[in-house]
Design an enzyme around this catalytic site. Structure first.
Site, PDB file in Angstrom:
ATOM      1  N   MET A  15     -67.717 -37.160  74.407  1.00 19.50           N
ATOM      2  CA  MET A  15     -67.336 -35.799  74.930  1.00 19.50           C
ATOM      3  C   MET A  15     -68.247 -34.702  73.865  1.00 19.50           C
ATOM      4  O   MET A  15     -67.777 -35.043  72.674  1.00 19.50           O
ATOM      5  CB  MET A  15     -66.082 -35.016  75.138  1.00 19.50           C
ATOM      6  N   CYS A  96     -58.814 -42.073  77.633  1.00 13.13           N
ATOM      7  CA  CYS A  96     -58.919 -40.768  77.043  1.00 13.13           C
ATOM      8  C   CYS A  96     -57.443 -40.257  77.020  1.00 13.13           C
ATOM      9  O   CYS A  96     -56.914 -40.030  78.066  1.00 13.13           O
ATOM     10  CB  CYS A  96     -59.859 -39.952  77.789  1.00 13.13           C
TER      11      CYS A  96
HETATM   12  C1  LIG Z   1     -66.040 -36.772  69.853  1.00 14.93           C
HETATM   13  C2  LIG Z   1     -65.547 -37.978  70.612  1.00 14.93           C
HETATM   14  C3  LIG Z   1     -65.336 -37.705  72.031  1.00 14.93           C
HETATM   15  C4  LIG Z   1     -64.891 -38.865  72.802  1.00 14.93           C
HETATM   16  N1  LIG Z   1     -65.014 -38.807  74.206  1.00 14.93           N
HETATM   17  C5  LIG Z   1     -64.871 -39.828  74.918  1.00 14.93           C
HETATM   18  C6  LIG Z   1     -65.031 -39.890  76.308  1.00 14.93           C
HETATM   19  O1  LIG Z   1     -65.353 -38.848  76.954  1.00 14.93           O
HETATM   20  N2  LIG Z   1     -64.606 -40.930  77.014  1.00 14.93           N
HETATM   21  C7  LIG Z   1     -64.228 -42.118  76.367  1.00 14.93           C
HETATM   22  O2  LIG Z   1     -63.960 -43.022  77.147  1.00 14.93           O
HETATM   23  N3  LIG Z   1     -64.041 -42.085  75.288  1.00 14.93           N
HETATM   24  C8  LIG Z   1     -64.307 -41.062  74.254  1.00 14.93           C
HETATM   25  N4  LIG Z   1     -64.210 -41.234  72.973  1.00 14.93           N
HETATM   26  C9  LIG Z   1     -63.867 -42.475  72.277  1.00 14.93           C
HETATM   27  C10 LIG Z   1     -65.109 -43.335  71.970  1.00 14.93           C
HETATM   28  O3  LIG Z   1     -65.586 -43.610  73.294  1.00 14.93           O
HETATM   29  C11 LIG Z   1     -64.446 -44.532  71.321  1.00 14.93           C
HETATM   30  O4  LIG Z   1     -63.592 -45.538  72.310  1.00 14.93           O
HETATM   31  C12 LIG Z   1     -63.600 -44.209  70.006  1.00 14.93           C
HETATM   32  O5  LIG Z   1     -64.163 -43.360  69.339  1.00 14.93           O
HETATM   33  C13 LIG Z   1     -63.444 -45.482  69.401  1.00 14.93           C
HETATM   34  O6  LIG Z   1     -64.628 -46.130  69.115  1.00 14.93           O
HETATM   35  P1  LIG Z   1     -65.189 -45.777  67.305  1.00 14.93           P
HETATM   36  O7  LIG Z   1     -64.349 -46.302  66.308  1.00 14.93           O
HETATM   37  O8  LIG Z   1     -66.599 -46.604  67.442  1.00 14.93           O
HETATM   38  O9  LIG Z   1     -65.668 -44.295  67.229  1.00 14.93           O
HETATM   39  C14 LIG Z   1     -64.653 -40.115  72.384  1.00 14.93           C
HETATM   40  C15 LIG Z   1     -64.586 -40.305  70.834  1.00 14.93           C
HETATM   41  C16 LIG Z   1     -65.151 -39.181  69.961  1.00 14.93           C
HETATM   42  C17 LIG Z   1     -65.318 -39.273  68.423  1.00 14.93           C
END
Ligand SMILES: Cc1cc2nc3c(=O)[nH]c(=O)nc-3n(C[C@H](O)[C@H](O)[C@H](O)COP(=O)(O)O)c2cc1C
Length: 328
Positions: A15, A96
């Site tokens: 997001m 989420c």
């Molecule tokens: C700023 C931000 C916004 C996110 N918004 C969503 C979202 O809209 N939908 C979703 O499924 N996950 C959302 N996530 C989670 C990410 O998709 C992901 O699952 C999570 O950051 C873990 O992965 P990573 O360690 O590679 O960042 C968001 C993460 C961040 C940092």
């Protein structure tokens, strides 16, 4: 005939981060990664400004829209509208953890309601011809993740879903902020690997805490795909190696990608898009290069000005690669 989507390397839905401008930039850095939008709620699609919420640049393909919601009929209608916009996949958010999302009874709290999620994906699949996929957690709160993840996957697979992106940790809905929920609950990659072994016909994409392409490569020995969120955003230059490393393509030259993004920026500024909406996604693109700090500072100080335009970005780029500039 559409060619099957390849989930080997995905950029996660985030997001306020993975908006259309961000995705255009990422696409210039990798032709093959599958890009996910920010979550859009079904209610917003049904009641809001669809053009603003759903319109994307044709260069973004392959691109998946992530929907949030828990009403099968509402989600099906939103999916149909989104598919008409040309998305290559519709993904349902079952991960989420924010309060806003819980009060609407969707996101991670749906890990407790696999049958309802199954009804949602069944209705969505009946409404669109593009794949419907699920992004979920291992479980929530006190759930036994060995059971909750398998139950969710089995319920959705029974309705024909074959692609799952799994954020390999629980969400604690009671007590942790959304941000803490991305770091505090421990990762359990082993469970995701085992679920893949048990379900060889499903496409399992692993997500959470993957910080480098070396990490990604190691995961790909156990699952079908990796999904990177924060690392892909904060170290976007790594995306320029994804095609060569994971898809048998050519490496991308970051400077050539930026030159192409400049053309996009000029076009969008003429349409009235503020410069900062596009350049905010570039701030860490040059980290590690001489002048990166000056580049960032120039954009931070100037890109939000009323008169900011493509020349503001050009001036920032001119600060790069001057070996002594950083000390000045
Ligand atoms: C700023 C931000 C916004 C996110 N918004 C969503 C979202 O809209 N939908 C979703 O499924 N996950 C959302 N996530 C989670 C990410 O998709 C992901 O699952 C999570 O950051 C873990 O992965 P990573 O360690 O590679 O960042 C968001 C993460 C961040 C940092």
């Amino acid at each position: 005939m559409r060619t099957a989507l390849n989930h080997r390397f995905c950029v996660a839905p985030m997001m306020e981060w993975t908006d259309t401008h961000c995705r255009v930039l990422h696409r210039l850095l990798t032709k093959n990664a599958l890009l996910y939008t920010e979550m859009v709620t079904a209610e917003a699609v049904l009641r809001g400004n669809r053009e603003r919420l759903l319109r994307f640049d044709p260069s973004e393909h392959p691109v998946a829209l992530q929907l949030g919601g828990s009403g099968p009929a509402r989600l099906a209608e939103a999916a149909r509208i989104a598919a008409d916009f040309g998305y290559d996949e519709i993904n349902l958010n079952v991960g989420c953890p924010s309060d806003r999302v819980q009060s609407g009874r969707f996101g991670a709290c749906l890990m407790r309601e696999p049958e309802l999620v199954a009804q949602c994906v069944a209705a969505m699949r009946a409404a669109v011809s593009v794949p419907v996929t699920v992004k979920c957690r291992l479980g929530v709160d006190e759930q036994d993740t060995e059971v909750s993840l398998r139950t969710m996957i089995a319920a959705c697979a029974a309705e024909g879903v074959s692609v799952f992106a799994v954020h390999a940790r629980k969400a604690w809905l009671d007590g942790l902020s959304p941000k803490e929920n991305r770091d505090v609950p421990p990762l359990d990659y082993g469970l995701v690997y085992r679920v893949k072994q048990e379900n060889p016909a499903l496409t399992i994409v692993i997500n959470g805490g993957i910080n480098s392409l070396d990490d990604a490569e190691a995961h790909l020995r156990h699952v079908d795909g990796v999904m990177l969120g924060r690392a892909a955003y904060h170290s976007a230059a790594m995306l320029s190696e994804v095609d060569a490393r994971f898809f048998g393509g050519d490496p991308v030259d970051v400077d050539a990608a930026v030159a192409a993004y400049m053309q996009y920026v000029e076009r969008k500024i003429a349409e009235g898009v503020p410069l900062n909406a596009m350049t905010k996604h570039m701030l860490s693109l040059f980290n590690g290069r001489p002048g990166a700090r000056l580049f960032r500072r120039h954009l931070s100080e100037n890109a939000t000005r009323k008169d900011a335009n493509a020349n503001t970005l050009r001036d920032a780029l001119a600060l790069l690669n001057r070996p002594h500039a950083e000390a000045a």
